[in-house]
Design a protein around this motif. Structure first.
Motif, mmCIF file in Angstrom:
data_model
loop_
_atom_site.group_PDB
_atom_site.id
_atom_site.type_symbol
_atom_site.label_atom_id
_atom_site.label_comp_id
_atom_site.label_asym_id
_atom_site.label_seq_id
_atom_site.Cartn_x
_atom_site.Cartn_y
_atom_site.Cartn_z
ATOM 1 N N MET A 1 0.844 -1.196 0.000
ATOM 2 C CA MET A 1 0.000 0.000 0.000
ATOM 3 C C MET A 1 0.878 1.244 0.000
ATOM 4 O O MET A 1 2.014 1.213 0.472
ATOM 5 C CB MET A 1 -0.901 -0.007 1.238
ATOM 6 C CG MET A 1 -1.961 1.093 1.241
ATOM 7 S SD MET A 1 -3.089 1.002 2.648
ATOM 8 C CE MET A 1 -2.076 1.695 3.952
ATOM 9 N N VAL A 27 1.904 2.872 8.045
ATOM 10 C CA VAL A 27 1.655 1.554 7.465
ATOM 11 C C VAL A 27 2.410 1.514 6.142
ATOM 12 O O VAL A 27 2.086 2.254 5.211
ATOM 13 C CB VAL A 27 0.152 1.313 7.233
ATOM 14 C CG1 VAL A 27 -0.074 -0.015 6.500
ATOM 15 C CG2 VAL A 27 -0.596 1.317 8.548
ATOM 16 N N VAL A 31 -1.911 -4.629 3.423
ATOM 17 C CA VAL A 31 -3.119 -4.751 4.227
ATOM 18 C C VAL A 31 -3.626 -6.171 4.008
ATOM 19 O O VAL A 31 -3.906 -6.569 2.870
ATOM 20 C CB VAL A 31 -4.184 -3.727 3.807
ATOM 21 C CG1 VAL A 31 -5.442 -3.881 4.647
ATOM 22 C CG2 VAL A 31 -3.620 -2.315 3.940
ATOM 23 N N ARG A 33 -5.869 -9.844 5.570
ATOM 24 C CA ARG A 33 -6.885 -10.409 6.466
ATOM 25 C C ARG A 33 -6.480 -11.784 6.977
ATOM 26 O O ARG A 33 -7.137 -12.346 7.850
ATOM 27 C CB ARG A 33 -8.227 -10.512 5.756
ATOM 28 C CG ARG A 33 -8.228 -11.468 4.566
ATOM 29 C CD ARG A 33 -9.605 -11.666 3.985
ATOM 30 N NE ARG A 33 -10.544 -12.233 4.955
ATOM 31 C CZ ARG A 33 -11.759 -12.672 4.637
ATOM 32 N NH1 ARG A 33 -12.193 -12.575 3.388
ATOM 33 N NH2 ARG A 33 -12.555 -13.177 5.547
ATOM 34 N N SER A 42 2.652 -4.121 8.220
ATOM 35 C CA SER A 42 1.307 -4.472 7.758
ATOM 36 C C SER A 42 0.218 -3.826 8.611
ATOM 37 O O SER A 42 0.416 -3.444 9.762
ATOM 38 C CB SER A 42 1.102 -5.990 7.809
ATOM 39 O OG SER A 42 1.884 -6.658 6.853
ATOM 40 N N LEU A 43 -0.973 -3.770 8.004
ATOM 41 C CA LEU A 43 -2.211 -3.489 8.721
ATOM 42 C C LEU A 43 -3.056 -4.745 8.614
ATOM 43 O O LEU A 43 -3.362 -5.202 7.508
ATOM 44 C CB LEU A 43 -2.931 -2.293 8.108
ATOM 45 C CG LEU A 43 -4.279 -1.907 8.733
ATOM 46 C CD1 LEU A 43 -4.088 -1.421 10.167
ATOM 47 C CD2 LEU A 43 -4.974 -0.829 7.896
ATOM 48 N N VAL A 45 -6.515 -6.798 9.070
ATOM 49 C CA VAL A 45 -7.954 -6.565 9.124
ATOM 50 C C VAL A 45 -8.614 -7.748 9.823
ATOM 51 O O VAL A 45 -8.547 -8.885 9.337
ATOM 52 C CB VAL A 45 -8.546 -6.381 7.714
ATOM 53 C CG1 VAL A 45 -10.014 -6.006 7.796
ATOM 54 C CG2 VAL A 45 -7.773 -5.320 6.945
ATOM 55 N N PHE A 70 -7.049 -3.506 12.283
ATOM 56 C CA PHE A 70 -8.349 -2.931 11.942
ATOM 57 C C PHE A 70 -9.381 -3.790 12.644
ATOM 58 O O PHE A 70 -9.513 -4.981 12.326
ATOM 59 C CB PHE A 70 -8.530 -3.054 10.422
ATOM 60 C CG PHE A 70 -8.889 -1.785 9.730
ATOM 61 C CD1 PHE A 70 -8.731 -0.548 10.315
ATOM 62 C CD2 PHE A 70 -9.410 -1.843 8.441
ATOM 63 C CE1 PHE A 70 -9.070 0.610 9.640
ATOM 64 C CE2 PHE A 70 -9.735 -0.691 7.753
ATOM 65 C CZ PHE A 70 -9.567 0.542 8.362
ATOM 66 N N LEU A 89 -12.866 -0.914 5.450
ATOM 67 C CA LEU A 89 -11.896 -1.380 4.461
ATOM 68 C C LEU A 89 -12.198 -0.772 3.099
ATOM 69 O O LEU A 89 -11.295 -0.313 2.377
ATOM 70 C CB LEU A 89 -11.936 -2.902 4.386
ATOM 71 C CG LEU A 89 -10.983 -3.562 3.393
ATOM 72 C CD1 LEU A 89 -9.536 -3.364 3.805
ATOM 73 C CD2 LEU A 89 -11.299 -5.063 3.273
ATOM 74 N N LEU A 145 -8.939 -5.169 -0.909
ATOM 75 C CA LEU A 145 -7.616 -5.653 -0.529
ATOM 76 C C LEU A 145 -6.657 -5.590 -1.716
ATOM 77 O O LEU A 145 -5.490 -5.224 -1.562
ATOM 78 C CB LEU A 145 -7.708 -7.086 0.007
ATOM 79 C CG LEU A 145 -8.298 -7.250 1.407
ATOM 80 C CD1 LEU A 145 -8.459 -8.731 1.750
ATOM 81 C CD2 LEU A 145 -7.434 -6.555 2.457
ATOM 82 N N LEU A 148 -5.697 -1.973 -2.352
ATOM 83 C CA LEU A 148 -4.767 -1.476 -1.338
ATOM 84 C C LEU A 148 -3.359 -2.024 -1.512
ATOM 85 O O LEU A 148 -2.420 -1.534 -0.878
ATOM 86 C CB LEU A 148 -5.293 -1.827 0.058
ATOM 87 C CG LEU A 148 -6.542 -1.056 0.484
ATOM 88 C CD1 LEU A 148 -7.124 -1.636 1.768
ATOM 89 C CD2 LEU A 148 -6.214 0.427 0.666
#
Length: 471
Positions: A1, A27, A31, A33, A42-43, A45, A70, A89, A145, A148
Motif C-alpha cells: 500500500m 503503514v 493490508v 486479512r 502491515s495493517l 484486518v 483494523f 476497508l 484488498l 490497497l
C-alpha cells in the motif's frame, strides 16, 4: 500500500485509535486479512468469520510485525476500531485509489473473468507496473484488498468484479471507480439467484454505467446482451469479438494440433498473428478482450500479439494441463463450472484429444435454479456429440442428470458412468486409464474435483516408471 499514517487511516475510516503509542506510525506493508500473510509494516484486518475470529490473532500479528489491527473492538494491541470493518476497508480503498496515479480497469462477465484478467495483466505489465486481482478475489472484501496492494509505482490497476445480485457491481465501482470497464459476456452462471439472463445483464451493466465520459466501455460485440450495454454508458464504446464491425477482432481462427488457439489479431492500428499457450477456442474471446483494453492504453498491435502469445495460466485449476510420464494428459479445470464454461471445456477436450481416448470427469454446476435439470442434461448430451470416449459423472442428483443426458443422446451406458464421489472416480480412473489418454476434470467449486486431478498426478509422481498406481 502507499504509505499512510495510522492517524490518517483513522480519520479516513472514521475510527478510534486504541493502544497506539504514536499515531504518526506509518503503514508501509500490505493490508491483509490472513494472519499468515502479515509482514513488517502491515495493517491486519480482523474479520469475524464462521470458523475463526480475526480479533483472536491480534497479539500474534503485532508480534509478527503488523503496526496495527483494523478491528470492531479494542484488542489490547495497537488498533483502529470501527463500527463496520468491511465498510471501513472499502472506505480506505476508495481513499487510496483517489491518491494513486494509476489507470483503473475493471472487468466483469458470467464466464472467463479470471482468465481474461490474467491475460490482460500479463499484457499490461510489459508496458508499466501493474497490480491485478489475485485468483478470483472479486467481492466486497477481495477487491479493496487488491486495490490497497497498489503502490506509488503502480500505473495499471486491473480489478475483477463479481456479482450475485443487482447492485453488487455498482457498490464495487463506488469503492474503486474505473476509467475503463470491460464486459465479457452474459451467461447463466448464478441464474438461479438472478432469475434470468436479462437480470444478469442488468447487474453486469452497472459497470459501464459507472464509467466517466472520458472513459471507455469495452464490450463483446458477439454477445447481444453485452453489445446492448452501449446505450447505458456515457463513455466511448469499443467493441471486440469476431463480428465484422468489432474494433478489435479475430480472423482465421484455428486450433493447433494440441488444441491451442491461433488467429490474426486486427486492431485499428494494424494486425498481427497470435498463437496462445492456453487451451481451447473459448480463449480467443478472452484474448480479444485483453487486446482491446491494451490497445486503448496505447500498446501497439505487435506488442499485444507478442504478450498474448507468451502469456500463461496464472490462477490455479483453470485449464491447467499436465502430461504425466506415461503420456496421460490431465486437464484440471476444477475451480468452478457453469453451462458456458462446461461446454467450452468439453470442446477443448475434444480438440486436444484427437486420435486419443478422452475422459470427461464432471460434477454438478451450482446455482442454476429451475434450469438445473435441462442444463446438466444438455452437457451430458454434448459430451456424446463431441465423441468424448467416457463421461464420468460424479456426485448426487445433478450428476445423475449429466449421465442421463449422455445415455439419452445415444451412449446407452457404454460411454457414461455415474459414481458417488471423487474417490470413486479416482478408483475408476486408476483401473482403466491407458497411456496417452486425456482426462478433463471440471465441476463447481463445492464438489472438490481437484482431488481427482491431484491424485492422478500424484500417482505418476510416486511411480518411478510413470505408471498409474493401483493397476
Amino acid at each position: 500500500m502507499i504509505a499512510l499514517s495510522l492517524a490518517e487511516i483513522a480519520t479516513v475510516v472514521g475510527g478510534q485509535t486504541y493502544d497506539i503509542p504514536d499515531p504518526a506510525t506509518m503503514v508501509t506493508g500490505p493490508v491483509v486479512r490472513d494472519s499468515r500473510e502479515v509482514a513488517p509494516g502491515s495493517l491486519f484486518v480482523a474479520f469475524v468469520g464462521e470458523r475463526a475470529d480475526g480479533h483472536d490473532y491480534a497479539a500474534d500479528v503485532v508480534a509478527a510485525g503488523a503496526v496495527a489491527v483494523f478491528a470492531s473492538r479494542p484488542v489490547g494491541v495497537p488498533a483502529i476500531v470501527v463500527d463496520d470493518v468491511q465498510a471501513a476497508l472499502g472506505a480506505l480503498a476508495r481513499h487510496v485509489v483517489k491518491r494513486l496515479g494509476a489507470t483503473l480497469v475493471a472487468l466483469t462477465g458470467s464466464v472467463g473473468k479470471t482468465s481474461s484478467k490474467d491475460l490482460l495483466a500479463q499484457v499490461l505489465r510489459r508496458k508499466a507496473p501493474t497490480v491485478f486481482t489475485p485468483g478470483s478475489l472479486n467481492n466486497e472484501i477481495g477487491l479493496p484488498l487488491t486495490a490497497l496492494s497498489a503502490t506509488d509505482e503502480t500505473r495499471f490497476l486491473v480489478l475483477e468484479m463479481g456479482a450475485r445480485g443487482i447492485g453488487h457491481i455498482r457498490y464495487l465501482t463506488e469503492l474503486t471507480p474505473p476509467r475503463i470497464g470491460l464486459v465479457l459476456n452474459v451467461g447463466t452462471a448464478h441464474i438461479g439467484e438472478f432469475g434470468g439472463r436479462e437480470q444478469i445483464a442488468i447487474a453486469k451493466g452497472e459497470l459501464v454505467e459507472a464509467l466517466p465520459a472520458d472513459g471507455a466501455a469495452v464490450l463483446n460485440a458477439d454477445d447481444p446482451l453485452v453489445r446492448a450495454m452501449a446505450s447505458r454508458t456515457k463513455a466511448r464504446v469499443i467493441l471486440f469479438g469476431e463480428a465484422d464491425d468489432a474494433d478489435v477482432r479475430a480472423e482465421n481462427v484455428r486450433l493447433t494440433g494440441t488444441g491451442q488457439p491461433s488467429f490474426t489479431l486486427h486492431t485499428p492500428s494494424g494486425c498481427s498473428d497470435v498463437t496462445l499457450r492456453l487451451y481451447g477456442e473459448h480463449h480467443v474471446s478472452n484474448a480479444l478482450a485483453a487486446a482491446a483494453v491494451a490497445h486503448e492504453l496505447g500498446m501497439s498491435v505487435e506488442e499485444i500479439a507478442l504478450a498474448l502469445s507468451e502469456a500463461g495460466t496464472l490462477s490455479r485449476w483453470r485449464m491447467e494441463v499436465t502430461e504425466r510420464p506415461d503420456g496421460v494428459t490431465v486437464v484440471n479445470d476444477a475451480y468452478n463450472a457453469n453451462p458456458e464454461s462446461m461446454r467450452a471445456a468439453l470442446r477443448a477436450l475434444a480438440a486436444m484429444g484427437k486420435g486419443r481416448r478422452t475422459w470427461a470427469v464432471l460434477g454438478h454446476m451450482a446455482e442454476l435454479g429451475d434450469e438445473g435439470l435441462a442444463e446438466h442434461d444438455a452437457v451430458g448430451r454434448l459430451a456424446v456429440r463431441l465423441n468424448v470416449s467416457k463421461l464420468v459423472a460424479v456426485g448426487g442428483r445433478e450428476a445423475s442428470w449429466l449421465q442421463l443426458g449422455a445415455y439419452n443422446e445415444g451412449s446407452w451406458g457404454e460411454e457414461s458412468v455415474h459414481v458417488s464421489d471423487a474417490q470413486a472416480a479416482i478408483d475408476l480412473l486408476r483401473s482403466e486409464l491407458r497411456p496417452g489418454d486425456v482426462v478433463l476434470v471440471k465441476a463447481s467449486r463445492s464438489v472438490g474435483l481437484e482431488k481427482v486431478a491431484t491424485a492422478l498426478l500424484d500417482d505418476a509422481a510416486g511411480s518411478s516408471e510413470g505408471q498409474v498406481s493401483g493397476r
